[in-house]
Design an enzyme around this catalytic site. Structure first.
Site, PDB file in Angstrom:
ATOM      1  N   GLY A 193       0.827  -1.199   0.000  1.00  0.00           N
ATOM      2  CA  GLY A 193       0.000   0.000   0.000  1.00  0.00           C
ATOM      3  C   GLY A 193       0.859   1.245   0.000  1.00  0.00           C
ATOM      4  N   GLN A 248       2.980   9.984   1.216  1.00  0.00           N
ATOM      5  CA  GLN A 248       4.270   9.289   1.183  1.00  0.00           C
ATOM      6  C   GLN A 248       5.085   9.656  -0.056  1.00  0.00           C
ATOM      7  OE1 GLN A 248       2.409   5.249   2.101  1.00  0.00           O
ATOM      8  NE2 GLN A 248       4.425   5.104   3.064  1.00  0.00           N
ATOM      9  N   CYS A 306       6.110  -0.187   6.905  1.00  0.00           N
ATOM     10  CA  CYS A 306       5.711   0.955   6.096  1.00  0.00           C
ATOM     11  C   CYS A 306       6.871   1.324   5.176  1.00  0.00           C
ATOM     12  CB  CYS A 306       5.372   2.130   7.011  1.00  0.00           C
ATOM     13  SG  CYS A 306       4.898   3.635   6.153  1.00  0.00           S
ATOM     14  N   LEU A 307       6.559   1.645   3.926  1.00  0.00           N
ATOM     15  CA  LEU A 307       7.621   2.022   2.982  1.00  0.00           C
ATOM     16  C   LEU A 307       8.344   3.291   3.421  1.00  0.00           C
ATOM     17  CD1 LEU A 307       5.867   1.231  -0.425  1.00  0.00           C
ATOM     18  CD2 LEU A 307       7.617  -0.117   0.750  1.00  0.00           C
ATOM     19  N   HIS A 349      -4.008   1.174   7.857  1.00  0.00           N
ATOM     20  CA  HIS A 349      -2.670   1.781   7.818  1.00  0.00           C
ATOM     21  C   HIS A 349      -2.633   2.939   6.813  1.00  0.00           C
ATOM     22  CE1 HIS A 349       1.889   1.438   7.784  1.00  0.00           C
ATOM     23  NE2 HIS A 349       1.650   2.143   6.691  1.00  0.00           N
ATOM     24  N   GLU A 350      -3.162   2.705   5.611  1.00  0.00           N
ATOM     25  CA  GLU A 350      -3.101   3.746   4.575  1.00  0.00           C
ATOM     26  C   GLU A 350      -4.018   4.920   4.916  1.00  0.00           C
ATOM     27  OE1 GLU A 350      -0.651   3.555   2.708  1.00  0.00           O
ATOM     28  OE2 GLU A 350      -0.282   1.437   3.065  1.00  0.00           O
ATOM     29  N   HIS A 386      -2.409   7.304   7.208  1.00  0.00           N
ATOM     30  CA  HIS A 386      -1.470   8.230   6.560  1.00  0.00           C
ATOM     31  C   HIS A 386      -2.167   9.528   6.147  1.00  0.00           C
ATOM     32  CE1 HIS A 386       2.415   6.264   6.200  1.00  0.00           C
ATOM     33  NE2 HIS A 386       1.890   5.166   5.697  1.00  0.00           N
TER      34      HIS A 386
HETATM   35 NI    NI Z   1       2.797   3.350   5.497  1.00  0.00          NI
END
Ligand code: NI
Length: 162
Positions: A46, A51, A88-89, A130-131, A134
């Site tokens: 995701g 991000q 998380c990226l 999670h997304e 953000h």
């Molecule tokens: Ni993330």
């Protein structure tokens, strides 16, 4: 294919609240395409617009069942509980244990600005939560039980064991 730079924790943009998308524009379509490319290239499940440095309420998710694009998503129902590892990226090489609902229903718009409903359990529910966090400027690291751990070291250790 266009990749965008993934912002990492410590970058202030990740702590800011995103704005609603009023209409889909060519520029936002390009953003969505780039977000998908960037997520796949980074092997994530995701990615949220902040991000890649854009404070718009757009997320992309693919847990291995095909791409999901959500514009202005909101959770309309949640139940159950799951505890598991999350990464998380924007926090490369780290993971931590986070408790999430086990089942969520999200209402949103797709990239055509048509209303869509996505229902997710387990990993998809976790990815949705999670997304969507953000978009509120919330990082999973603020919800971790205990300490973050280093996934890179674990990978090396498991390689040695194998
Ligand atoms: Ni993330």
């Amino acid at each position: 294919m266009a990749l965008r730079k993934i912002r990492e924790q410590g970058d202030e943009i990740l702590t800011k609240k995103c704005r609603e998308v009023k209409e889909m524009t060519p520029r936002l379509r390009e953003l969505v395409a780039d977000m998908l490319d960037t997520m796949y290239e980074a092997e994530g499940v995701g990615l949220a617009a902040p991000q890649v440095g854009v404070l718009k309420r757009i997320v992309v998710i693919d847990i291995g069942e095909g791409p999901i694009v959500l514009v202005n998503p909101r959770i309309t129902h949640q139940d159950g509980e799951q505890e598991g590892n999350e990464g998380c990226l924007s926090v490369p090489g780290k993971a931590g244990v986070v408790v999430r609902p086990n089942h969520v229903i999200v209402e949103a718009f797709n990239e055509e600005m048509k209303p869509v409903t996505v229902e997710g359990e387990e990993l998809l529910a976790r990815a949705l939560c999670h997304e969507l966090d953000h978009l509120e400027g919330v990082m999973y690291t603020s919800k971790v039980k205990g300490d973050l751990f280093d996934t890179r070291i674990e990978e090396e250790e498991s390689e040695e064991e194998a």
